[in-house]
Design an enzyme around this catalytic site. Structure first.
Site, PDB file in Angstrom:
ATOM      1  CB  ILE A 223      72.939 -89.752 -10.521  1.00  0.00           C
ATOM      2  CG1 ILE A 223      73.740 -90.265 -11.693  1.00  0.00           C
ATOM      3  CG2 ILE A 223      71.474 -89.570 -10.886  1.00  0.00           C
ATOM      4  CD1 ILE A 223      73.386 -91.673 -12.122  1.00  0.00           C
TER       5      ILE A 223
ATOM      6  CG  HIS B  41      66.322 -90.577  -0.385  1.00  0.00           C
ATOM      7  ND1 HIS B  41      65.293 -91.391  -0.796  1.00  0.00           N
ATOM      8  CD2 HIS B  41      66.220 -89.448  -1.123  1.00  0.00           C
ATOM      9  CE1 HIS B  41      64.608 -90.775  -1.746  1.00  0.00           C
ATOM     10  NE2 HIS B  41      65.148 -89.583  -1.960  1.00  0.00           N
TER      11      HIS B  41
HETATM   12  P1  5GP Z   1      63.602 -88.260  -4.424  1.00  0.00           P
HETATM   13  O1  5GP Z   1      62.771 -87.532  -5.443  1.00  0.00           O
HETATM   14  O2  5GP Z   1      63.188 -89.711  -4.332  1.00  0.00           O
HETATM   15  O3  5GP Z   1      63.638 -87.565  -3.105  1.00  0.00           O
HETATM   16  O4  5GP Z   1      65.086 -88.187  -4.952  1.00  0.00           O
HETATM   17  C1  5GP Z   1      65.760 -89.243  -5.554  1.00  0.00           C
HETATM   18  C2  5GP Z   1      67.127 -88.731  -5.992  1.00  0.00           C
HETATM   19  O5  5GP Z   1      67.886 -89.833  -6.378  1.00  0.00           O
HETATM   20  C3  5GP Z   1      67.099 -87.758  -7.170  1.00  0.00           C
HETATM   21  O6  5GP Z   1      67.688 -86.523  -6.777  1.00  0.00           O
HETATM   22  C4  5GP Z   1      67.907 -88.475  -8.252  1.00  0.00           C
HETATM   23  O7  5GP Z   1      68.742 -87.594  -9.008  1.00  0.00           O
HETATM   24  C5  5GP Z   1      68.733 -89.460  -7.441  1.00  0.00           C
HETATM   25  N1  5GP Z   1      69.080 -90.689  -8.155  1.00  0.00           N
HETATM   26  C6  5GP Z   1      68.242 -91.459  -8.908  1.00  0.00           C
HETATM   27  N2  5GP Z   1      68.901 -92.532  -9.376  1.00  0.00           N
HETATM   28  C7  5GP Z   1      70.173 -92.434  -8.914  1.00  0.00           C
HETATM   29  C8  5GP Z   1      71.322 -93.262  -9.068  1.00  0.00           C
HETATM   30  O8  5GP Z   1      71.324 -94.295  -9.727  1.00  0.00           O
HETATM   31  N3  5GP Z   1      72.472 -92.846  -8.448  1.00  0.00           N
HETATM   32  C9  5GP Z   1      72.504 -91.699  -7.698  1.00  0.00           C
HETATM   33  N4  5GP Z   1      73.678 -91.387  -7.136  1.00  0.00           N
HETATM   34  N5  5GP Z   1      71.438 -90.894  -7.528  1.00  0.00           N
HETATM   35  C10 5GP Z   1      70.288 -91.268  -8.133  1.00  0.00           C
END
Ligand code: 5GP
Length: 122
Positions: free
Chosen positions: A34, A104
């Protein structure tokens, strides 16, 4: 850390929140981030309830491990970044600034991604 089934990616997997899907099979769902950090920024999430990489590789069945790895490869092909190059990232825990507690992989590409990390402070 116990798995929280109310995390945002669990809601996306259940179809409660929309996403821009890139690829899906029995083992994984891939969708656009997003808040993209590069022209291509796709998240690949396993369908099972795993918090992070070490939870996944410790707890998942061999079939899920292989299926998830192949799904990442198929997503890379679908995204068209194989030729130009890409980076895979998986954040786990506080030091890595993991925001969403569902394992992820980030696929980043579409531009020169620069150095892997900022230079460490002395
Ligand atoms: P992390 O820091 O956990 O590795 O990354 C989480 C990712 O999820 C971030 O890059 C953030 O922009 C993305 N993200 C968070 N909420 C959403 C959402 O509701 N939809 C999508 N498509 N991505 C999300």
């Amino acid at each position: 850390m116990a798995y929280d089934s109310n995390n945002i990616f669990a809601k996306i997997l259940r179809g409660e929140i929309p996403c821009k899907k890139v690829y899906e099979d029995d083992f994984a769902l891939a969708f656009h981030d997003i808040n993209p950090q590069a022209p291509t920024h796709i998240l690949v999430v396993p369908k099972g309830p795993y918090v992070n990489y070490d939870d996944f590789v410790t707890s998942a069945e061999t079939e899920e491990l292989a299926g998830f790895a192949r799904a990442i490869g198929k997503t890379i092909a679908e995204a068209g970044v194989a030729q130009g190059g890409y980076r895979l990232i998986s954040n786990s825990g506080v030091d890595a600034h993991q925001e969403v507690p569902h394992y992820h992989i980030h696929i980043l590409g579409g531009r020169d991604l620069g150095a892997m990390l900022e230079k460490a402070e002395a």
